[in-house]
Design an enzyme around this catalytic site. Structure first.
Site: not given
Ligand code: THU
Length: 155
Positions: A72, A74
């Site tokens: 991801c 993040e």
């Protein structure tokens, strides 16, 4: 038996209500959706982390034909931040997501694995504010642990 409650408080804001530096961080996250590699989901996510030394470290989701091998936005951003600036606190993270139709109306919600990864740095260096972008509104959480109650940080 003791009945207990977990309460998470956060703010809902419009882009115009943010400080110039928060807008800059959101803009960086939005911009990073353009650098996502998401040929499978076509869901383009960008993240930007405000470091304590003034740097902004960016990330985007990077998918893989072996699906679980991808990461991801993040985690791309926080691992990059820790690798490039070891020992420097992460103060804020902004996240945005887009599809072929444009940016999401509602704020994006980080997955559990990303919350856990961020929580580790938060436990080490102090609160990381979380800004989740949506076209209609932005959610601001005071910390990662407010998004991950009863955080597992040590054993
Ligand atoms: N994704 C992120 O990068 N961040 C999130 O907060 C949610 C999901 C990515 C993972 C995958 O590449 C795509 O979005 C669809 O799940």
């Amino acid at each position: 038996m003791i009945a207990r409650k977990l309460i998470t408080e956060f703010e809902e804001l419009r882009y115009e209500e943010l400080s110039a530096s928060d807008r800059k961080l959101i803009d960086a996250a939005k911009e990073m959706t353009g650098q996502s590699y998401a040929p499978y989901s076509h869901f383009y996510v960008g993240a930007a982390i405000q470091m304590d030394n003034g740097e902004i470290v960016r990330g985007s989701n990077q998918e893989n034909v072996a699906y679980p091998s991808g990461t991801c936005a993040e985690r791309t951003a926080c691992f990059q931040a820790s690798a490039l600036h070891p020992g420097v606190a992460m103060r804020k993270i902004a996240v945005a997501a887009s599809t072929e139709e444009g940016f999401q109306q509602n704020p994006i919600s980080p997955c559990g694995a990303c919350r856990q990864a961020l929580a580790e740095y938060e436990a080490k260096y102090g609160p990381i504010e979380v800004l989740l972008y949506g076209n209609d509104s932005i959610y601001r959480f005071p910390s990662v642990s407010s998004l991950l109650p009863l955080t597992f940080t040590e054993f």
